[in-house]
Each structure stands twice: as structure tokens, then as C-alpha cells.
Design an enzyme around this catalytic site. Structure first.
Site, short mmCIF file in Angstrom:
data_model
loop_
_atom_site.label_atom_id
_atom_site.label_comp_id
_atom_site.label_asym_id
_atom_site.label_seq_id
_atom_site.Cartn_x
_atom_site.Cartn_y
_atom_site.Cartn_z
N ARG A 148 0.83 -1.21 0.00
CA ARG A 148 0.00 0.00 0.00
C ARG A 148 0.86 1.25 0.00
O ARG A 148 0.60 2.23 -0.71
CB ARG A 148 -0.86 0.05 1.29
CG ARG A 148 -2.22 -0.46 1.20
CD ARG A 148 -3.34 0.45 0.76
NE ARG A 148 -3.40 1.85 1.08
CZ ARG A 148 -3.75 2.35 2.25
NH1 ARG A 148 -4.04 1.58 3.25
NH2 ARG A 148 -3.82 3.65 2.42
N ASN B 35 -5.71 9.44 3.06
CA ASN B 35 -4.61 8.50 3.23
C ASN B 35 -5.17 7.12 3.63
O ASN B 35 -4.43 6.15 3.73
CB ASN B 35 -3.56 8.99 4.24
CG ASN B 35 -4.07 9.00 5.67
OD1 ASN B 35 -5.08 8.39 6.00
ND2 ASN B 35 -3.37 9.70 6.55
N HIS C 266 -4.47 -6.55 -3.42
CA HIS C 266 -5.53 -6.78 -2.45
C HIS C 266 -5.71 -8.26 -2.10
O HIS C 266 -6.58 -8.62 -1.33
CB HIS C 266 -6.85 -6.18 -2.96
CG HIS C 266 -6.87 -4.68 -2.88
ND1 HIS C 266 -7.90 -3.91 -3.35
CD2 HIS C 266 -5.96 -3.82 -2.36
CE1 HIS C 266 -7.62 -2.63 -3.12
NE2 HIS C 266 -6.45 -2.55 -2.53
N HIS D 224 0.93 4.14 -2.78
CA HIS D 224 0.59 5.51 -2.43
C HIS D 224 1.76 6.44 -2.80
O HIS D 224 1.57 7.49 -3.40
CB HIS D 224 0.29 5.58 -0.93
CG HIS D 224 -0.14 6.92 -0.43
ND1 HIS D 224 -1.26 7.10 0.35
CD2 HIS D 224 0.39 8.15 -0.59
CE1 HIS D 224 -1.39 8.38 0.64
NE2 HIS D 224 -0.40 9.03 0.09
C1 LIG Z 1 -3.89 9.69 8.05
O1 LIG Z 1 -4.56 10.91 8.19
C2 LIG Z 1 -5.21 11.08 9.43
C3 LIG Z 1 -5.89 12.43 9.41
O2 LIG Z 1 -6.60 12.60 8.24
C4 LIG Z 1 -4.18 11.02 10.57
O3 LIG Z 1 -4.86 11.09 11.80
C5 LIG Z 1 -3.40 9.72 10.48
O4 LIG Z 1 -2.37 9.74 11.44
C6 LIG Z 1 -2.79 9.56 9.10
N1 LIG Z 1 -2.12 8.28 9.03
C7 LIG Z 1 -0.80 8.17 9.03
C8 LIG Z 1 -0.26 6.80 9.00
O5 LIG Z 1 -0.06 9.12 9.03
#
Ligand SMILES: *[C@@H]1O[C@H](CO)[C@@H](O)[C@H](O)[C@H]1NC(C)=O
Ligand SMILES: *[C@@H]1O[C@H](CO)[C@@H](O)[C@H](O)[C@H]1NC(C)=O
Ligand SMILES: *[C@@H]1O[C@H](CO)[C@@H](O)[C@H](O)[C@H]1NC(C)=O
Ligand SMILES: *[C@@H]1O[C@H](CO)[C@@H](O)[C@H](O)[C@H]1NC(C)=O
Ligand SMILES: *[C@@H]1O[C@H](CO)[C@@H](O)[C@H](O)[C@H]1NC(C)=O
Length: 333
Positions: free
Chosen positions: A65, A97, A197, A69
């Protein structure tokens, strides 16, 4: 003397060619890139990944993943690993994300620490990410390949660069096709990469609509197997839903990287709408059928598609917008 001169100018010519190709942005990745500067690189990463995998096997799907990304957003430059700062909301904190896997981040950080101990300041986080994903994939029964290296790490990571560059679980085939085409990946490659997946999982909010309130005509998505829909309703109740619940993307062999993901799609057992549509839409159905019928066709196509994905938008030696990051989580100061 003349022979030596000849040799020297030959080398100059070769050097010049290397520099020109790097500067023109078509830079070459190569399997031997760190052969002299970090000869044990692959062994170090491999050992780190074995440890990581033994502690948390789900890291295999997570690393795939993360690579996906990274490469889809601003190219394969480890921009996905950068943490947000006071001034900048980074890619990984973008709304879509889709809660990126912390284990995979940790795996790259460990690999970086181990590699730095032997070859300081030489190996990019972008290359580590790809090598790590390749190694972990093999641990869940997937295919292997020689990773071409030489990616530099990017200096920019912006949450605002994410929207429009990642597929959404509800995308139809036109949207998916256009997105992958914008990265130079065709429909066969798109269907092959979706095979990632075969390992991994999704949170309930990614598919609940399919089994509760699909549209005005159907409460349950008619392309989903009714027994499977009932099972998903049980895993993801509407009342008192636990937001941490996850469901395997391949319900049949969730820990093995194989073509069963495609066989599931043939039976209406794909979890996400964007997975099911690859079979439902007759434009990609023949590709799904060919992968479902033969593991090796799928595995070979997956390797080719990964090699292509992992060269999307790479920054190579000589590129001003790249560097070897000291800490994978932050741009060098
Ligand atoms: C993904 O985004 C959310 C907020 O939108 C955040 O809280 C979270 O930590 C993020 N995930 C990572 C692995 O950084
Ligand atoms: C934030 O931006 C200010 C001004 O542009 C700069 O002086 C400061 O170093 C930045 N801080 C960080 C953490 O990047
Ligand atoms: C996609 O590209 C690959 C590699 O170039 C090629 O083998 C395959 O036939 C293409 N598929 C389609 C649907 O164009
Ligand atoms: C609901 O979805 C089905 C299957 O995709 C479609 O045929 C139907 O037209 C949709 N109904 C509405 C009201 O959108
Ligand atoms: C593909 O390989 C997997 C794992 O080795 C196996 O479980 C599956 O039955 C194979 N499928 C086919 C169609 O050969």
C-alpha cells in the site's frame, strides 16, 4: 599512451552520457546501483524485513500500500514517509490516506537505521521502500524480482497533492482507468496491481454502503454475493460500529499472495466496489478471468506492473529536486 588516452576519452564519453540522461530526467535505475557503495544492502533489508514480518505479518500488505501511495502521488520518492511539520501538512496526513499502515512506516525506518549503520548517507528511502515491499511480498508467497535502484528522495510532501491521485473504493472503471493511465499504466497493469488486495484489509467505512444503502433501487449492491453481504453486515453493524474493525480484502486466502482475489471477484466476493467492478465491467472481465485461471499469468503480470509502477516519476542522480534523506521522515535541513 595512445591506448590510455583512448580509454580515458571513452570513459569521459560514457560519463557524459550518464550525466546527460540523468539531467534530462529519463534517469536510469539499475539493479547494481549500490553495488560499490553499499554491497550488503539487499541482505540488510531482507534481514530487517524477516524480523518485522515475524512480529507483524500484516506489514506485507501494508508495505505494498505504502509503495503504491508513494508512487501515485508525486512519483516514487518516499514523499509518503515525510511527517507533517508546523508549516506543512504532509501527504500521509491527507484526508484520503485511508489510514496508512503504521507498521509499514516502522519497517522502512528500521531498514534505514540498519542500512545507515553500514553505508551512511548513501541509500535513499525511496529505494528502501521498494526493496522492503518486494521482500515482504515473497514472505506471503508472492513473486520476487531484482529491484532496479537509484531513486532519490523527494523534498516535497503535501497533503494537497493526494486528492485525485489515489483510487477511491467507489470509483467506476472509467475513473480507475483514467487515473492509472495518467501514470502510464494500462488496464492490464491496473488489474494486475489490484491483485495487491490478495493480502490486506479495509475498514468498514470503505464498503458499508454496498451492504446497507447502495442506491434507491437496491439496499444491497446487486453485484455482491448475498451470503457475503450478510457476513459483512455482521462484521460491520450499523449500530455501535467499532471504527477499528477491519475486514480482509481476500476473504478466502487473506495471508497468501495468489490469484484467489480474482476468483473471488468472479463469485461476487470482492470487498470493495472498485475491486468488484474489474469483473463486472466487461472491458476488464477478460483480464480478471485470465488471472483467475492461472496463478503464473497473474504473478508475471504483477511483477511487470510493479516494475512499471515503481519507476513512475522517479528522481534520479543529478536531479535538483532529489536527495538522499538522512531521516526518512523528514527532508534534510
Ligand atoms: C492519516 O490521516 C489522518 C488524518 O486525516 C491522521 O490522523 C493519520 O495519522 C494519518 N495516518 C498516518 C499513518 O499518518
Ligand atoms: C516555517 O516557516 C517559517 C517562515 O516561512 C520558517 O522560518 C520556519 O523555519 C518554518 N518552520 C518549519 C518547522 O519548517
Ligand atoms: C499493457 O502494457 C503491457 C506492457 O507494455 C502489455 O503487455 C499489455 O498488452 C498492455 N495491455 C493493454 C490492455 O493494453
Ligand atoms: C442502482 O444500481 C443498479 C446497479 O448498478 C442500477 O442498475 C440502478 O439503475 C441503480 N438505481 C438508481 C436509482 O440509481
Ligand atoms: C495459486 O496459488 C495458490 C497459492 O500457492 C493456491 O492456493 C491456488 O490454488 C493456486 N491457484 C491456481 C488456479 O492454481
Amino acid at each position: 599512451m595512445d591506448a590510455l588516452q583512448g580509454k580515458i576519452s571513452k570513459w569521459k564519453f560514457v560519463l557524459l552520457l550518464v550525466m546527460v540522461s540523468a539531467e534530462s530526467g529519463t534517469g536510469q535505475l539499475s539493479v547494481d546501483y549500490y553495488k560499490a557503495s553499499c554491497p550488503n544492502l539487499e541482505t540488510i533489508v531482507q534481514q530487517t524485513m524477516v524480523q518485522k514480518f515475524n512480529a507483524t505479518p500484516v506489514v506485507a500488505g501494508g508495505m505494498l500500500r505504502l509503495v503504491f501511495h508513494d508512487c501515485m502521488v508525486l512519483g516514487c520518492d518516499a514523499s509518503v514517509l515525510i511527517s507533517s511539520t508546523q508549516n506543512n501538512t504532509a501527504e500521509k496526513d491527507a484526508d484520503d490516506n485511508l489510514s496508512l499502515p503504521g507498521d509499514a512506516f516502522d519497517g522502512v525506518m528500521r531498514a534505514k537505521a540498519a542500512v545507515e549503520a553500514q553505508c551512511p548517507g548513501v541509500v535513499s528511502c525511496a529505494d528502501l521502500l521498494v526493496i522492503a515491499a518486494r521482500d515482504l511480498l515473497a514472505m506471503v508467497g508472492g513473486p520476487s524480482w531484482e529491484v532496479a535502484k537509484g531513486r532519490l528522495d523527494g523534498k516535497i510532501s503535501m497533503a494537497s497533492a493526494v486528492p485525485g491521485n489515489l483510487p477511491s473504493a467507489t470509483d467506476d472503471l472509467d475513473k480507475l482507468t483514467a487515473l492509472f493511465a495518467s501514470k502510464g499504466l494500462n488496464q492490464s497493469e491496473m488489474v494486475a496491481l489490484s491483485g495487491a488486495h490478495s493480502v490486506g484489509f479495509a475498514h468498514c467505512n470503505q464498503f458499508m454502503r454496498r451492504v446497507y444503502n447502495f442506491n434507491a433501487t437496491y439496499k444491497i449492491d446487486p453485484t455482491i454475493n448475498p451470503l457475503y453481504a450478510a457476513q459483512l453486515r455482521e462484521s460491520c453493524p450499523q449500530v455501535n460500529l467499532d471504527p477499528t474493525v477491519v475486514v480482509f480484502l481476500d476473504d478466502t486466502t487473506p495471508r497468501i499472495f495468489d490469484n484467489v482475489y480474482y476468483q473471488n471477484a468472479q463469485k461476487g466476493l470482492a470487498l470493495l466496489s472498485s475491486d468488484q467492478v474489474l469483473f463486472t465491467d466487461e472491458r476488464t472481465r477478460p483480464i480478471v478471468n485470465s488471472f483467475a485461471a492461472d496463478n503464473s499469468t497473474f504473478l508475471n503480470s504483477f511483477v511487470s506492473a510493479m516494475q512499471k509502477l515503481t519507476s513512475v516519476g522517479v528522481k534520479t542522480r543529478g536531479s535538483a529536486d532529489g536527495e538522499i534523506r538522512q531521516n526518512c521522515g523528514a527532508v534534510n535541513t
